[in-house]
Design a protein around this motif. Structure first.
Motif, mmCIF file in Angstrom:
data_model
loop_
_atom_site.group_PDB
_atom_site.id
_atom_site.type_symbol
_atom_site.label_atom_id
_atom_site.label_comp_id
_atom_site.label_asym_id
_atom_site.label_seq_id
_atom_site.Cartn_x
_atom_site.Cartn_y
_atom_site.Cartn_z
ATOM 1 N N PRO A 109 0.805 -1.235 0.000
ATOM 2 C CA PRO A 109 0.000 0.000 0.000
ATOM 3 C C PRO A 109 0.834 1.278 0.000
ATOM 4 C CG PRO A 109 -0.952 -1.603 1.510
ATOM 5 C CD PRO A 109 0.363 -2.171 1.068
ATOM 6 N N GLU A 112 1.048 3.588 -3.036
ATOM 7 C CA GLU A 112 -0.012 4.544 -3.351
ATOM 8 C C GLU A 112 0.032 5.779 -2.465
ATOM 9 O OE1 GLU A 112 -3.856 2.720 -3.380
ATOM 10 O OE2 GLU A 112 -3.096 0.848 -4.247
ATOM 11 N N THR A 113 0.938 5.804 -1.475
ATOM 12 C CA THR A 113 0.953 6.922 -0.531
ATOM 13 C C THR A 113 2.321 7.546 -0.322
ATOM 14 O OG1 THR A 113 1.265 5.402 1.343
ATOM 15 C CG2 THR A 113 -1.016 5.972 0.747
ATOM 16 N N ALA A 140 -0.710 0.483 -8.615
ATOM 17 C CA ALA A 140 -0.622 1.724 -7.850
ATOM 18 C C ALA A 140 -1.010 2.922 -8.713
ATOM 19 C CB ALA A 140 0.795 1.900 -7.304
ATOM 20 N N ALA A 143 -4.798 3.002 -9.176
ATOM 21 C CA ALA A 143 -5.512 3.452 -7.980
ATOM 22 C C ALA A 143 -5.389 4.959 -7.788
ATOM 23 C CB ALA A 143 -4.978 2.718 -6.755
ATOM 24 N N ILE A 144 -4.181 5.504 -7.966
ATOM 25 C CA ILE A 144 -3.984 6.938 -7.744
ATOM 26 C C ILE A 144 -4.721 7.754 -8.801
ATOM 27 C CG2 ILE A 144 -2.264 8.787 -7.683
ATOM 28 C CD1 ILE A 144 -0.283 6.672 -6.602
ATOM 29 N N ARG A 147 -8.420 7.769 -8.027
ATOM 30 C CA ARG A 147 -8.743 8.724 -6.958
ATOM 31 C C ARG A 147 -8.688 10.152 -7.467
ATOM 32 N NH1 ARG A 147 -5.222 5.617 -3.582
ATOM 33 N NH2 ARG A 147 -3.669 7.298 -3.663
ATOM 34 N N ALA A 162 0.051 13.975 -4.988
ATOM 35 C CA ALA A 162 -0.479 13.039 -5.983
ATOM 36 C C ALA A 162 0.280 13.155 -7.295
ATOM 37 C CB ALA A 162 -1.970 13.308 -6.206
ATOM 38 N N MET A 165 3.531 11.394 -6.926
ATOM 39 C CA MET A 165 3.347 9.952 -6.964
ATOM 40 C C MET A 165 3.196 9.475 -8.413
ATOM 41 S SD MET A 165 3.324 8.725 -3.850
ATOM 42 C CE MET A 165 2.651 7.146 -4.286
#
Length: 325
Positions: A109, A112-113, A140, A143-144, A147, A162, A165
């Motif tokens: 995880p 993603e952060t 990843a 998912a980003i 979002r 973001a 990332m």
């Protein structure tokens, strides 16, 4: 009284590594200092163990390297993600696939952060799991981006994070696909577009030169001794100076910065450049621009290459972890 193990010495040992005529002695020095409580900065305890683990790993002693990585996790329980990723990679190399995958999957995880968490896929790829590394990077990114499309960012900082990332993941994924000999896909095209837009993205950085001025330790100490007023422009220690420089480079990269690097300053050079002018932030910026003409020390180096700060240690054992601080 036995000598304390300093950060500089740990870095020196890391730069020597298995190329030393006696790598076992280096490992003994690191582990002995930890066992005897002789690490000058207690926060370097896990770092010393990971450097020792890296030397053992490169020498082919994966079992003992694993034991030291496990100790490093216990020494830094609140910030153990990197040490756990090293442990997971070692478990994979030792054929303990279920344990290694469990360790790395628990950290997945972070992709993603945490903009720096691509060390997870590095461990997978180094252990021969390139397909899975690619799958994790793609997941990843999916998912980003999902979002980003469906949720409004809480703040400008969240939006910038973001963007960092997305940039970092697309570039690492693009590089991995090139290594695997795969043709371009949609995300590869996105990676190319982001890199092509780097000059525009750099305009989003705070005002100041795109070139970062870096002072080696002796020059940093001499700089603040000769011009004490510059203490307001720099952190209190050289370690924090290079950590700030690394973080600034990471931020610039996240905004699409291309051909990033540092120029190395010297007190004698600054004095000659400034002449009778006052030494202030504007002068420092102009001095950095003048050094840029001689070329940058490129950033980032490869994980296993010498660190850009001049310590001689590998980047992955020196300034790369500092960007996570």
């Amino acid at each position: 009284m036995p000598e304390l193990l300093t950060t500089d010495r740990i870095e020196e040992i890391g730069s020597l590594g298995p190329e030393s005529p006696d790598p076992a002695a280096l490992v003994a020095e690191l582990v002995g200092a930890v066992d005897e409580g002789r690490v000058a900065d207690p926060e370097d305890t896990a770092y010393a163990l990971l450097v020792a683990a890296d030397i053992l790993e490169q020498a082919g002693d994966l079992a003992d390297a694993l034991a030291l990585a496990t100790r490093a996790i216990a020494e830094q329980p609140d910030e153990d993600a990197y040490a756990r990723s090293v442990r997971g990679g070692l478990l994979l190399r030792l054929g303990r696939s279920d344990e290694g995958m469990a360790e790395l999957t628990a950290l997945r995880p972070l992709l993603e952060t945490n903009p720096n968490a691509t060390y997870l896929v590095d461990e997978l790829a180094d252990a021969g799991h390139t397909d899975l590394a690619l799958e994790w990077l793609t997941g990843a990114l999916d998912a980003i981006l999902e979002r980003t499309r469906n949720q409004q960012h809480e703040s400008e900082d969240a939006q910038d994070e973001a963007a960092a990332m997305i940039y970092g993941l697309t570039q690492r994924r693009h590089n991995l696909r090139e290594e695997m000999g795969l043709p371009h896909d949609e995300y590869d095209n996105l990676a190319d577009r982001l890199r092509a837009a780097s000059d525009h993205a750099l305009d989003a950085l705070d005002e100041g030169p795109a070139t970062l001025l870096f002072w080696p330790q002796a020059e940093f100490d001499a700089l603040l001794l000769r011009w004490p007023a510059l203490a307001d422009s720099y952190p209190a220690s050289w370690d924090e100076h290079r950590a700030q420089t690394e973080r600034a480079l990471v931020d610039a990269s996240g905004l699409g910065g291309l051909d990033l690097g540092v120029v190395v300053g010297s007190v004698a050079g600054l004095a000659a450049f400034a002449g009778d002018d006052p030494i202030d932030e504007e002068t420092l910026d102009e001095y950095a621009d003048s050094l840029d003409e001689a070329g940058l020390t490129a950033w980032p180096p490869g994980r296993n290459d010498a660190c850009w700060c001049g310590s001689g240690a590998k980047y992955k054992k020196c300034c790369l972890p500092r960007s996570r601080g």
